[in-house]
Motif scaffolding. Structure first.
Motif, PDB file in Angstrom:
ATOM      1  N   SER A  42       1.048  -1.251  -0.227  1.00  0.00           N
ATOM      2  CA  SER A  42      -0.037  -0.067   0.130  1.00  0.00           C
ATOM      3  C   SER A  42       0.633   1.167   0.043  1.00  0.00           C
ATOM      4  O   SER A  42       0.650   2.294  -0.651  1.00  0.00           O
ATOM      5  CB  SER A  42      -0.841   0.039   1.165  1.00  0.00           C
ATOM      6  N   VAL A  43       1.939   1.335   0.905  1.00  0.00           N
ATOM      7  CA  VAL A  43       2.604   2.476   0.753  1.00  0.00           C
ATOM      8  C   VAL A  43       3.757   3.350  -1.131  1.00  0.00           C
ATOM      9  O   VAL A  43       3.196   4.012  -1.302  1.00  0.00           O
ATOM     10  CB  VAL A  43       3.822   2.191   2.170  1.00  0.00           C
ATOM     11  N   VAL A  44       4.094   1.567  -0.780  1.00  0.00           N
ATOM     12  CA  VAL A  44       4.905   1.921  -2.550  1.00  0.00           C
ATOM     13  C   VAL A  44       3.725   1.611  -3.007  1.00  0.00           C
ATOM     14  O   VAL A  44       4.406   3.008  -3.974  1.00  0.00           O
ATOM     15  CB  VAL A  44       6.356   0.218  -2.336  1.00  0.00           C
ATOM     16  N   ALA A  45       3.067   1.671  -3.515  1.00  0.00           N
ATOM     17  CA  ALA A  45       1.714   1.838  -4.229  1.00  0.00           C
ATOM     18  C   ALA A  45       2.055   3.087  -4.458  1.00  0.00           C
ATOM     19  O   ALA A  45       1.342   3.898  -5.551  1.00  0.00           O
ATOM     20  CB  ALA A  45       1.006   1.305  -4.400  1.00  0.00           C
ATOM     21  N   GLY A  46       1.523   4.132  -3.585  1.00  0.00           N
ATOM     22  CA  GLY A  46       1.785   5.413  -2.862  1.00  0.00           C
ATOM     23  C   GLY A  46       2.616   6.558  -3.514  1.00  0.00           C
ATOM     24  O   GLY A  46       1.606   7.767  -4.583  1.00  0.00           O
ATOM     25  N   MET A 103       2.295   4.024  -8.093  1.00  0.00           N
ATOM     26  CA  MET A 103       1.520   4.596  -9.055  1.00  0.00           C
ATOM     27  C   MET A 103       1.141   5.428 -10.280  1.00  0.00           C
ATOM     28  O   MET A 103       1.196   5.539 -10.718  1.00  0.00           O
ATOM     29  CB  MET A 103       0.418   3.315  -8.383  1.00  0.00           C
ATOM     30  N   PRO A 104       1.773   6.580  -9.550  1.00  0.00           N
ATOM     31  CA  PRO A 104       1.062   7.446  -9.831  1.00  0.00           C
ATOM     32  C   PRO A 104       1.579   8.585 -10.838  1.00  0.00           C
ATOM     33  O   PRO A 104       1.404   8.940 -12.088  1.00  0.00           O
ATOM     34  CB  PRO A 104       0.992   9.057  -8.935  1.00  0.00           C
ATOM     35  N   GLU A 105       2.272   7.756 -11.285  1.00  0.00           N
ATOM     36  CA  GLU A 105       4.467   7.944 -12.022  1.00  0.00           C
ATOM     37  C   GLU A 105       4.474   7.277 -12.990  1.00  0.00           C
ATOM     38  O   GLU A 105       4.925   7.539 -13.899  1.00  0.00           O
ATOM     39  CB  GLU A 105       5.922   8.579 -11.061  1.00  0.00           C
ATOM     40  N   TYR A 106       4.259   6.137 -12.860  1.00  0.00           N
ATOM     41  CA  TYR A 106       4.777   4.709 -13.591  1.00  0.00           C
ATOM     42  C   TYR A 106       3.481   3.725 -13.758  1.00  0.00           C
ATOM     43  O   TYR A 106       3.810   2.930 -14.593  1.00  0.00           O
ATOM     44  CB  TYR A 106       5.970   3.537 -12.930  1.00  0.00           C
ATOM     45  N   ARG A 160       2.853  -1.126 -13.852  1.00  0.00           N
ATOM     46  CA  ARG A 160       3.521  -1.948 -14.210  1.00  0.00           C
ATOM     47  C   ARG A 160       4.796  -1.542 -13.510  1.00  0.00           C
ATOM     48  O   ARG A 160       5.466  -2.512 -13.273  1.00  0.00           O
ATOM     49  CB  ARG A 160       4.038  -1.664 -15.715  1.00  0.00           C
ATOM     50  N   GLY A 161       4.332   0.050 -13.237  1.00  0.00           N
ATOM     51  CA  GLY A 161       6.169  -0.253 -12.440  1.00  0.00           C
ATOM     52  C   GLY A 161       6.175  -0.620 -10.535  1.00  0.00           C
ATOM     53  O   GLY A 161       6.974  -0.975 -10.579  1.00  0.00           O
ATOM     54  N   MET A 162       4.716  -1.742 -10.490  1.00  0.00           N
ATOM     55  CA  MET A 162       4.362  -2.187  -8.941  1.00  0.00           C
ATOM     56  C   MET A 162       5.231  -2.711  -9.465  1.00  0.00           C
ATOM     57  O   MET A 162       6.302  -3.582  -8.697  1.00  0.00           O
ATOM     58  CB  MET A 162       3.570  -1.986  -8.692  1.00  0.00           C
ATOM     59  N   PHE A 163       5.339  -3.898 -10.500  1.00  0.00           N
ATOM     60  CA  PHE A 163       5.756  -5.145 -10.953  1.00  0.00           C
ATOM     61  C   PHE A 163       7.248  -4.950 -11.276  1.00  0.00           C
ATOM     62  O   PHE A 163       8.226  -5.860 -10.383  1.00  0.00           O
ATOM     63  CB  PHE A 163       5.060  -5.902 -11.150  1.00  0.00           C
ATOM     64  N   TRP A 164       7.634  -4.302 -11.973  1.00  0.00           N
ATOM     65  CA  TRP A 164       9.433  -3.669 -11.989  1.00  0.00           C
ATOM     66  C   TRP A 164       9.804  -4.186 -10.456  1.00  0.00           C
ATOM     67  O   TRP A 164      11.078  -3.995 -10.733  1.00  0.00           O
ATOM     68  CB  TRP A 164       9.397  -2.701 -12.689  1.00  0.00           C
TER      69      TRP A 164
END
Length: 445
Positions: A170-174, A177-180, A183-187
């Protein structure tokens, strides 16, 4: 390390090394690494929950198809725990942990480029396969390197890594995700996991029990290297170890017959049912909270906050159960915590649309639900005699985990049929309450 002129069991040898003297930095490092790798599993497996809405939008997936993706990841975890984890007895815990981390990391990186439902299903299953195997190996390795008086705490700490990792999702997604985007979450998750594979290769020691029993060609050198890190005396020769008479590997049918023999049948069926029901509710929430909050009209950040609080409650619930179990009857605790978590789900579904109130309720549900669920592991461990205990625990968790596969998939079909968040919370409160009631019938201290 004391001399052993006669053959002794590998358990006695490891006990001699680990339980005598002060706790070393190496032992603390093993527990910390197992905890951190478990956090990675929690992050990688639950990342799908927080990216479900944008993934569904981009790939034009209906909720029932999303349920398949959730379900196959959890089916992979079940298969990994039941069929891949036992390979560690042949190749060693260290090797399997490194292989599992690599498997998860590579599959997560490929998921970042997935463009079809079939690719998602296959890749999420592979990620689950590695995560399930790693979960089983980490808990075992952490327990082996912990002195007896700290063993339960070490296992609880490693277990809490999974919801801790889900919190970090949840923290990292914040930030990502707005920038990447999704797909950025899985990278991020894949790259971090692969880098931890190198850390595991450099720092994770092999199981001493494995080295004493299996004796690979460099066993003495590897044992002595571990003993030096543990600040223990080294060995001149490998000690004699009692070797059990070779037995033909039991078939699945033989194992099942032991567990469902008349003297164990009631306990076995009770445990399987309780695990199945509680798993289905727990993983419904672990999979669908962010998406259901989105569908109810809240901003994505609100869904991520609810997911964070639910998992924060889960971490607290694990330690709460550990504390309360020293004072109260275990199955009473499972019944009370599971039942009140079900009531909490009903209250959440019925509560007025006041965001701060809803966040408090979902946090409390997380505390109660994970506390009650963790108690089931202790109940399984205390339900069987020593000679079939490992088998009994493994099958209770393994078959019960099918509830983790079915719960999110059923929820997907319910959502596709038009049932909203409140209706799903009402429905999934039932298996949690019934699971707690069934576990109560075991009457285990």
């Amino acid at each position: 390390m004391s001399a052993h002129p006669q053959a002794v069991s590998s358990e006695a040898l490891v006990h001699d090394v680990i339980d005598n003297g002060e706790v070393s930095a190496q032992q603390l490092l093993v527990v910390f690494l197992c905890l951190f790798f478990n956090m990675l599993d929690g992050f990688d497996i639950t990342a799908m929950a927080v990216v479900a809405t944008p993934v569904a939008a981009e790939l034009a997936l209906t909720p029932d198809r999303l349920g398949w993706i959730f379900g196959f990841a959890l089916a992979g975890m079940m298969a990994g725990a039941m069929f891949l984890a036992p390979v560690s007895d042949i190749i060693g815990r260290r090797k399997l942990i490194i292989i599992s981390i690599t498997l998860v990391g590579v599959s997560i990186l490929f998921t970042a480029n997935a463009t079809t439902l079939a690719e998602f299903i296959v890749l999420r299953f592979i990620s689950g396969l590695g995560a399930g195997a790693m979960l089983a190996c980490q808990a075992t390795l952490a327990a082996e390197y912990s002195p007896d008086k700290y063993r339960a705490l070490s296992v609880a700490a490693v277990t809490s890594g999974y919801p801790l990792g889900a919190m970090m999702t949840s923290v990292v997604a914040g930030f990502i995700m707005p920038e990447y985007g999704w797909r950025g979450m899985f990278w991020f998750g894949g790259a971090l996991t692969l880098s931890m594979g190198l850390v595991a290769w450099l720092l994770i020691p092999e199981s001493l029990k494995y080295l004493f029993e299996r004796r690979p060609h460099d066993a003495l050198e590897r044992v002595n290297m571990i003993l030096r890190k543990l600040k223990k005396d080294t060995l001149l020769v490998m000690p004699d170890v009692e070797v059990a008479k070779p037995q033909q590997k039991e078939s699945v049918i033989t194992v099942m017959l032991k567990l469902v023999a008349p003297e164990h049948r009631r306990v076995t069926l009770t445990l399987w049912t309780a695990f199945f029901l509680c798993f289905s509710t727990l993983y419904f929430l672990m999979s669908w909270i962010p998406n259901l909050m989105d569908a109810s009209g809240y901003e994505p950040a609100v869904g991520r906050r609810a997911f964070f609080l639910f998992n924060l409650g889960g971490v607290i619930g694990i330690y709460l159960l550990g504390f309360l179990s020293t004072k109260f009857k275990l199955t009473n605790l499972i019944f009370v915590l599971s039942g009140t978590s079900a009531i909490g789900m009903v209250v959440f579904a019925s509560a007025p649309n006041e965001l701060s109130l809803l966040m408090w309720i979902i946090f409390i549900v997380g505390v109660l639900q994970q506390g009650g669920f963790t108690g089931l592991y202790g109940a399984a461990a205390k339900s069987y005699p020593t000679e079939i205990r490992s088998t009994g625990i493994g099958w209770a968790i393994g078959l019960g985990r099918s509830g983790a596969v079915i719960g999110p998939m059923v929820a997907g079909y319910l959502i596709a049929a038009g049932l909203d968040m409140s209706a799903n919370f009402y429905i999934f409160a039932v298996p949690m309450a019934v699971g707690g009631l069934i576990a109560y019938r075991l009457h285990i201290r």
